[in-house]
Design an enzyme around this catalytic site. Sequence first.
Site, PDB file in Angstrom:
ATOM      1  N   ARG A 125       0.827  -1.230   0.000  1.00  0.00           N
ATOM      2  CA  ARG A 125       0.000   0.000   0.000  1.00  0.00           C
ATOM      3  C   ARG A 125       0.852   1.268   0.000  1.00  0.00           C
ATOM      4  O   ARG A 125       0.516   2.263   0.632  1.00  0.00           O
ATOM      5  CB  ARG A 125      -0.971   0.053   1.204  1.00  0.00           C
ATOM      6  CG  ARG A 125      -2.032  -1.033   1.319  1.00  0.00           C
ATOM      7  CD  ARG A 125      -2.983  -1.062   0.152  1.00  0.00           C
ATOM      8  NE  ARG A 125      -2.429  -1.903  -0.881  1.00  0.00           N
ATOM      9  CZ  ARG A 125      -2.430  -3.251  -0.832  1.00  0.00           C
ATOM     10  NH1 ARG A 125      -2.991  -3.868   0.152  1.00  0.00           N
ATOM     11  NH2 ARG A 125      -1.900  -3.954  -1.808  1.00  0.00           N
ATOM     12  N   SER A 185     -10.622   0.232   3.152  1.00  0.00           N
ATOM     13  CA  SER A 185      -9.942  -0.020   4.427  1.00  0.00           C
ATOM     14  C   SER A 185      -9.347   1.289   4.926  1.00  0.00           C
ATOM     15  O   SER A 185      -8.607   1.944   4.195  1.00  0.00           O
ATOM     16  CB  SER A 185      -8.809  -1.022   4.240  1.00  0.00           C
ATOM     17  OG  SER A 185      -9.328  -2.228   3.754  1.00  0.00           O
ATOM     18  N   GLU A 225      -4.719   4.341   5.667  1.00  0.00           N
ATOM     19  CA  GLU A 225      -4.409   3.976   4.278  1.00  0.00           C
ATOM     20  C   GLU A 225      -4.704   5.117   3.297  1.00  0.00           C
ATOM     21  O   GLU A 225      -3.906   5.366   2.404  1.00  0.00           O
ATOM     22  CB  GLU A 225      -5.214   2.718   3.898  1.00  0.00           C
ATOM     23  CG  GLU A 225      -4.840   2.198   2.523  1.00  0.00           C
ATOM     24  CD  GLU A 225      -5.624   0.953   2.144  1.00  0.00           C
ATOM     25  OE1 GLU A 225      -5.480  -0.075   2.813  1.00  0.00           O
ATOM     26  OE2 GLU A 225      -6.377   1.033   1.164  1.00  0.00           O
TER      27      GLU A 225
HETATM   28  C1  LIG Z   1     -15.307   0.618  -1.139  1.00  0.00           C
HETATM   29  C2  LIG Z   1     -13.809   0.723  -1.355  1.00  0.00           C
HETATM   30  C3  LIG Z   1     -13.050  -0.430  -1.462  1.00  0.00           C
HETATM   31  C4  LIG Z   1     -11.652  -0.338  -1.674  1.00  0.00           C
HETATM   32  N1  LIG Z   1     -10.917  -1.479  -1.760  1.00  0.00           N
HETATM   33  C5  LIG Z   1      -9.573  -1.420  -1.983  1.00  0.00           C
HETATM   34  C6  LIG Z   1      -8.803  -2.614  -2.080  1.00  0.00           C
HETATM   35  O1  LIG Z   1      -9.316  -3.726  -1.986  1.00  0.00           O
HETATM   36  N2  LIG Z   1      -7.471  -2.496  -2.291  1.00  0.00           N
HETATM   37  C7  LIG Z   1      -6.870  -1.279  -2.428  1.00  0.00           C
HETATM   38  O2  LIG Z   1      -5.644  -1.244  -2.617  1.00  0.00           O
HETATM   39  N3  LIG Z   1      -7.577  -0.129  -2.350  1.00  0.00           N
HETATM   40  C8  LIG Z   1      -8.913  -0.176  -2.131  1.00  0.00           C
HETATM   41  N4  LIG Z   1      -9.649   0.984  -2.026  1.00  0.00           N
HETATM   42  C9  LIG Z   1      -8.970   2.289  -2.142  1.00  0.00           C
HETATM   43  C10 LIG Z   1      -9.048   2.925  -3.550  1.00  0.00           C
HETATM   44  O3  LIG Z   1     -10.102   2.425  -4.289  1.00  0.00           O
HETATM   45  C11 LIG Z   1      -7.754   2.732  -4.341  1.00  0.00           C
HETATM   46  O4  LIG Z   1      -6.671   3.249  -3.637  1.00  0.00           O
HETATM   47  C12 LIG Z   1      -7.820   3.421  -5.723  1.00  0.00           C
HETATM   48  O5  LIG Z   1      -6.657   3.114  -6.457  1.00  0.00           O
HETATM   49  C13 LIG Z   1      -7.962   4.941  -5.627  1.00  0.00           C
HETATM   50  O6  LIG Z   1      -8.266   5.408  -6.920  1.00  0.00           O
HETATM   51  P1  LIG Z   1      -8.938   6.829  -7.134  1.00  0.00           P
HETATM   52  O7  LIG Z   1      -8.941   7.089  -8.606  1.00  0.00           O
HETATM   53  O8  LIG Z   1     -10.251   6.888  -6.463  1.00  0.00           O
HETATM   54  O9  LIG Z   1      -7.878   7.765  -6.406  1.00  0.00           O
HETATM   55  P2  LIG Z   1      -8.181   9.137  -5.627  1.00  0.00           P
HETATM   56  O10 LIG Z   1      -8.844   8.823  -4.331  1.00  0.00           O
HETATM   57  O11 LIG Z   1      -8.847  10.115  -6.518  1.00  0.00           O
HETATM   58  O12 LIG Z   1      -6.684   9.614  -5.328  1.00  0.00           O
HETATM   59  C14 LIG Z   1      -5.877   8.936  -4.405  1.00  0.00           C
HETATM   60  C15 LIG Z   1      -4.494   9.603  -4.387  1.00  0.00           C
HETATM   61  O13 LIG Z   1      -3.861   9.395  -5.636  1.00  0.00           O
HETATM   62  C16 LIG Z   1      -3.575  10.648  -6.257  1.00  0.00           C
HETATM   63  N5  LIG Z   1      -3.817  10.446  -7.686  1.00  0.00           N
HETATM   64  C17 LIG Z   1      -4.976  10.042  -8.277  1.00  0.00           C
HETATM   65  N6  LIG Z   1      -4.795   9.907  -9.596  1.00  0.00           N
HETATM   66  C18 LIG Z   1      -3.503  10.233  -9.857  1.00  0.00           C
HETATM   67  C19 LIG Z   1      -2.708  10.304 -11.030  1.00  0.00           C
HETATM   68  N7  LIG Z   1      -3.203   9.995 -12.247  1.00  0.00           N
HETATM   69  N8  LIG Z   1      -1.406  10.696 -10.916  1.00  0.00           N
HETATM   70  C20 LIG Z   1      -0.868  11.016  -9.712  1.00  0.00           C
HETATM   71  N9  LIG Z   1      -1.577  10.979  -8.564  1.00  0.00           N
HETATM   72  C21 LIG Z   1      -2.876  10.582  -8.644  1.00  0.00           C
HETATM   73  C22 LIG Z   1      -4.499  11.667  -5.616  1.00  0.00           C
HETATM   74  O14 LIG Z   1      -3.957  12.979  -5.675  1.00  0.00           O
HETATM   75  C23 LIG Z   1      -4.550  11.122  -4.194  1.00  0.00           C
HETATM   76  O15 LIG Z   1      -3.410  11.522  -3.496  1.00  0.00           O
HETATM   77  C24 LIG Z   1     -11.028   0.933  -1.805  1.00  0.00           C
HETATM   78  C25 LIG Z   1     -11.831   2.098  -1.704  1.00  0.00           C
HETATM   79  C26 LIG Z   1     -13.201   1.993  -1.483  1.00  0.00           C
HETATM   80  C27 LIG Z   1     -14.029   3.241  -1.381  1.00  0.00           C
END
Ligand SMILES: Cc1cc2nc3c(=O)[nH]c(=O)nc-3n(C[C@H](O)[C@H](O)[C@H](O)COP(=O)(O)OP(=O)(O)OC[C@H]3O[C@@H](n4cnc5c(N)ncnc54)[C@H](O)[C@@H]3O)c2cc1C
Length: 363
Positions: free
Chosen positions: A159, A238, A355
């Site tokens: 992570r 998480s 996380e």
């Molecule tokens: C219901 C639920 C279940 C989940 N299950 C898991 C799981 O099983 N495993 C897991 O690892 N995670 C899980 N997550 C967390 C999350 O889905 C992941 O971390 C996902 O990759 C985040 O993607 P996002 O586009 O929503 O990122 P965002 O929340 O929009 O951004 C997260 C971070 O990344 C940065 N960021 C986003 N896009 C870029 C880019 N293109 N370049 C540089 N920086 C960027 C943002 O500035 C921020 O700091 C879960 C979340 C939820 C709500």
Amino acid sequence: MPSDLSAYTTLRVGGPARLLIDQYESLVDTMREVWESGEPWLVLGGGSNVVIGDEGFDGSVVRITDAGFEARDNGDGTVRVRASAGHSWDALVAETVSRGWAGIEGLSGIPGTCGAAPIQNIGAYGQELASVLVSVEFLDYLTGDLVTLSAAELELSYRHSALKGGRLGVVLSIDLALTATADGLSEPIAYDQLAGALGVALGARVPLADVRASVLQLRASKGMVLDPTDPDTASAGSFFTNPIVGENFARTLPEAAPRWLMEPEPADRVVPLGEEPAPPAERSDFRVKLSAAWLIERAGIRRGFSLPGSKAAISSKHTLAITNTGGATATEISELARYVQTRVFSEFGVRLQPEPVFIGLEL
Ligand SMILES: Cc1cc2nc3c(=O)[nH]c(=O)nc-3n(C[C@H](O)[C@H](O)[C@H](O)COP(=O)(O)OP(=O)(O)OC[C@H]3O[C@@H](n4cnc5c(N)ncnc54)[C@H](O)[C@@H]3O)c2cc1C
């Protein structure tokens, strides 16, 4: 377009942005323009791994929206997939599964975008991005250059990555190496609970579509698939990572505490002929992963728990998720998170680490 960031995060918290921009045609042009303005900046994908403060963000927030992917069959049993930063991660998984490509089927149902996947090296059910990520196209904030960063340069770990650790810039696309299966079977199943749900032994390979269906079902039972009809999914997934501690410390925990040995592997598992096994003293730096959910439950925090008068609550399905039961503030979310941290620390001496990425507030 409303500028209130709570509309763009799955936890539904976050105050206003000074400027909210939907990425226009080219993400590179959008970012360069924003950076030239000299304003503080932030990029958002699906907003599923952020906790944004109630004060919002006093700068420009760019929502990354470019979708699409291309694939090249190398003809040697491997496929190279390049997906744009704004492409839905789960849509990519669904597509690769339906084409018979193995490698990310266990990562079904994770919300968010492909560009964010390397940020915390997403993982679940025995797979993680690190095992298939080849490189990313990256627009470097400090140099302004467009560069290719190899997976090694991203320093992916549990992570975490160099990008989560502070390397500034934007991921424009990700390149994955997947396996083009002739039999449509998955990678060997490497997670107990998933093997149980599929009714197979660990290490078995099963149809890709079955893995995806089972993972989605398991995830939904824990409120871990976004679903507007399930209030437990108003979360950031998480909320805490599983703590990694030294082996000696792990031995002080109750026997029932789940624990998994991490790298380095014990030296006495494979001992080259003619060598003595490592003495116990040298083994003290083995690292052990603990279950954050188990620690939270054993610290007396139950599913559905909330502090008096607060609209933030522990998910009714899983102690590891903090949810917004409707109208919670980011302050309420972090108060509950701090309470959980304090209870676990006073019970076990382990400090849980969040996380999600915190923006405009601290834990
Ligand atoms: C219901 C639920 C279940 C989940 N299950 C898991 C799981 O099983 N495993 C897991 O690892 N995670 C899980 N997550 C967390 C999350 O889905 C992941 O971390 C996902 O990759 C985040 O993607 P996002 O586009 O929503 O990122 P965002 O929340 O929009 O951004 C997260 C971070 O990344 C940065 N960021 C986003 N896009 C870029 C880019 N293109 N370049 C540089 N920086 C960027 C943002 O500035 C921020 O700091 C879960 C979340 C939820 C709500």
